[in-house]
Motif scaffolding. Structure first.
Motif, short mmCIF file in Angstrom:
data_model
loop_
_atom_site.label_atom_id
_atom_site.label_comp_id
_atom_site.label_asym_id
_atom_site.label_seq_id
_atom_site.Cartn_x
_atom_site.Cartn_y
_atom_site.Cartn_z
N ILE A 109 0.83 -1.21 0.00
CA ILE A 109 0.00 0.00 0.00
C ILE A 109 0.86 1.25 0.00
O ILE A 109 0.60 2.22 -0.72
CB ILE A 109 -0.95 -0.01 1.21
N VAL A 110 1.92 1.25 0.81
CA VAL A 110 2.82 2.41 0.87
C VAL A 110 3.52 2.61 -0.48
O VAL A 110 3.63 3.74 -0.98
CB VAL A 110 3.86 2.22 1.98
N ILE A 111 3.99 1.52 -1.08
CA ILE A 111 4.71 1.63 -2.36
C ILE A 111 3.79 2.14 -3.46
O ILE A 111 4.13 3.07 -4.20
CB ILE A 111 5.32 0.27 -2.75
N ALA A 131 -5.40 1.33 -1.15
CA ALA A 131 -5.64 0.58 0.09
C ALA A 131 -6.77 -0.42 -0.09
O ALA A 131 -6.66 -1.58 0.32
CB ALA A 131 -5.95 1.55 1.23
N SER A 132 -7.87 -0.01 -0.69
CA SER A 132 -9.00 -0.92 -0.86
C SER A 132 -8.66 -2.06 -1.82
O SER A 132 -9.06 -3.21 -1.61
CB SER A 132 -10.23 -0.16 -1.34
N SER A 133 -7.91 -1.76 -2.87
CA SER A 133 -7.53 -2.81 -3.82
C SER A 133 -6.62 -3.84 -3.17
O SER A 133 -6.80 -5.06 -3.35
CB SER A 133 -6.82 -2.19 -5.04
N GLN A 134 -5.65 -3.37 -2.38
CA GLN A 134 -4.75 -4.30 -1.71
C GLN A 134 -5.45 -5.07 -0.60
O GLN A 134 -5.12 -6.22 -0.32
CB GLN A 134 -3.55 -3.54 -1.14
N LEU A 135 -6.43 -4.45 0.04
CA LEU A 135 -7.23 -5.16 1.04
C LEU A 135 -7.92 -6.37 0.41
O LEU A 135 -7.88 -7.48 0.94
CB LEU A 135 -8.26 -4.21 1.63
N VAL A 136 -8.55 -6.15 -0.74
CA VAL A 136 -9.25 -7.23 -1.44
C VAL A 136 -8.26 -8.31 -1.88
O VAL A 136 -8.51 -9.50 -1.72
CB VAL A 136 -10.03 -6.65 -2.65
N LEU A 160 -7.27 -10.11 -12.56
CA LEU A 160 -8.43 -10.11 -13.44
C LEU A 160 -9.55 -9.24 -12.88
O LEU A 160 -10.28 -8.59 -13.64
CB LEU A 160 -8.94 -11.54 -13.63
N GLY A 161 -9.67 -9.20 -11.55
CA GLY A 161 -10.77 -8.46 -10.93
C GLY A 161 -10.51 -7.00 -10.68
O GLY A 161 -11.35 -6.31 -10.10
N GLY A 162 -9.34 -6.49 -11.08
CA GLY A 162 -9.08 -5.06 -10.96
C GLY A 162 -8.32 -4.65 -9.72
O GLY A 162 -8.22 -3.46 -9.43
N ALA A 163 -7.75 -5.61 -8.98
CA ALA A 163 -6.99 -5.25 -7.78
C ALA A 163 -5.58 -4.79 -8.11
O ALA A 163 -4.91 -4.20 -7.26
CB ALA A 163 -6.93 -6.45 -6.82
N HIS A 206 -13.72 -10.11 -6.67
CA HIS A 206 -12.85 -8.96 -6.46
C HIS A 206 -13.42 -7.70 -7.11
O HIS A 206 -13.40 -6.62 -6.52
CB HIS A 206 -11.46 -9.23 -7.03
N ALA A 207 -13.92 -7.85 -8.33
CA ALA A 207 -14.43 -6.69 -9.06
C ALA A 207 -15.60 -6.04 -8.32
O ALA A 207 -15.71 -4.81 -8.25
CB ALA A 207 -14.86 -7.11 -10.47
N TRP A 208 -16.46 -6.86 -7.74
CA TRP A 208 -17.63 -6.32 -7.04
C TRP A 208 -17.23 -5.67 -5.72
O TRP A 208 -17.81 -4.65 -5.32
CB TRP A 208 -18.66 -7.42 -6.84
N ALA A 209 -16.26 -6.26 -5.04
CA ALA A 209 -15.79 -5.65 -3.79
C ALA A 209 -15.12 -4.31 -4.07
O ALA A 209 -15.36 -3.31 -3.37
CB ALA A 209 -14.83 -6.59 -3.08
#
Length: 383
Positions: A32-34, A190-195, A310-313, A333-336
């Motif tokens: 997340i930091v990077i 942050a949200s993408s890495q969380l997922v 594939l889901g956009g993370a 992932h895409a929906w989250a």
């Protein structure tokens, strides 16, 4: 009580393995930091520009230069701009040729070139650039209608058009802005890495289930007055507690340390809980299908990273081709991520993300149902 005891045992096993501390707690924050440092700083995409230094083309270049929250860098020639776009030094390039003013004066089609890589933010920036060019062309056409000629100053042209004829030029752009005014440096990453990490941790945790079967723990539990249903629920709770602890940890630390905006608390909690159930169900299914924990761990990593990409993370869904965007919608992932995007970028509420929550609930029910059925077969067969 038995379900809770089995679930807490799975959570304690995670904390006993010291190597999990790095992958569950340290690595997600590091990523997340990077990503925030490289791609989130200021959220000012850069547009390269090749344009005349005077005339109407220069006026349009000034308009592009005045776009809020975007940095415009001038280039001397097209080849230099192309090279910069290819190297991703700029997200997009705009070319205003020297014939631009002559084409306008002659009434011919005046073209503005746009260059972007398909795997970057370039396709999104095209809408912003297009809106500026369209507004500029409306003012020029209004000047021609009002005054019969193309005057040097576009502002003067607009004023002349308004004073000489009842012509009103109005431009409205539909849709949400690509970057919110209050969007923080780490908010999107942050949200993408969380997922990504919740699902990845869930899948890799399936190895613990296999180890329990190999050691005969599940078989010994079933030989006691403990039903297969209780064991399945307990194992599910164990997987869920691990991914939930990781998710809440990421939210808390990023909120306190980086000021990450997670949007509506109720909506964010619902996404984390449902996606945690999805990851738990996938882990249960993976742990039921494989007999070897090394195989489950390796395949879990590949599936976790592959579905995340594939889901956009890893790459925003918006910059994917239309066909890939449809495929991405087949992943949880895409929906989250879509739910978090609605909460963070659009200041959405719990009711606004109900469609995403509904799809995540369907994924969770599907994974958990199939995983429970398969795991029951394995338990009763081994018993």
């Amino acid at each position: 009580m038995k379900v809770l005891a089995i679930g807490l045992t799975g959570l304690r096993r995670m904390f006993r393995d010291k190597s999990n501390y790095f992958f569950v707690f340290v690595l997600p924050l590091g990523i997340i930091v990077i990503t925030g440092s490289l791609f989130g700083s200021g959220f000012q995409p850069t547009i390269g520009l090749v344009a005349p230094r005077d005339g109407v083309g220069a006026l349009l270049a000034e308009r592009l230069d005045d776009i809020a929250d975007f940095e415009v860098v001038r280039f001397d020639d097209l080849d230099e701009l192309l090279d910069s776009v290819e190297r991703s030094n700029v997200q997009a390039g705009v070319v205003i040729s020297s014939e631009f003013e002559a084409d306008l004066r002659s009434g011919e089609l005046a073209e503005v070139g746009y260059i972007a890589r398909p795997d970057s933010a370039g396709p999104q920036l095209q809408a912003v650039v297009g809106a500026v060019v369209t507004e500029f062309s409306y003012e020029v056409n209004a000047a021609r209608i009002a005054g019969g000629e193309l005057v040097a100053g576009v502002t003067e042209a607009s004023e002349r058009a308004a004073s000489l004829a009842p012509i009103e030029v109005e431009l409205s752009v539909a849709g949400e802005p690509m970057f919110g005014a209050d969007l923080g440096q780490f908010d999107l990453g942050a949200s993408s890495q969380l997922v990504l990490f919740m699902f990845l941790t869930g899948l890799t945790g399936s190895a613990a289930m296999i180890q329990s079967r190999q050691l005969g723990v599940s078989r010994r539990m079933l030989s006691t007055p403990t039903s297969a249903r209780t064991i399945i629920l307990g194992e599910t709770l164990g997987r869920f507690s691990v991914v939930l602890v990781q998710g809440l940890y990421i939210v808390f630390v990023t909120l306190v340390a980086f000021g990450v905006d997670w949007g509506d608390p109720l909506g964010a909690a619902a996404i984390i809980a449902l996606f945690g159930l999805v990851a738990s169900g996938a882990a249960m299914l993976l742990g039921s299908l494989f007999r070897n924990d090394q195989q489950a761990g390796g395949i879990g990593v590949m599936l976790g990273l592959g579905l995340a990409a594939l889901g956009g993370a890893m790459v925003p869904i918006e910059v994917m081709p239309a066909g890939m965007q449809q495929v991405a919608r087949m992943t949880p992932h895409a929906w989250a991520i879509d739910g978090f995007s609605t909460l963070v970028r659009q200041d959405g509420t719990f009711s606004d993300i109900l469609p995403a929550l509904g799809v995540l609930a369907l994924f969770a029910v599907g994974f958990l149902s199939v995983a429970g059925w398969v795991f029951r077969i394995i338990l009763t067969r081994s018993h």
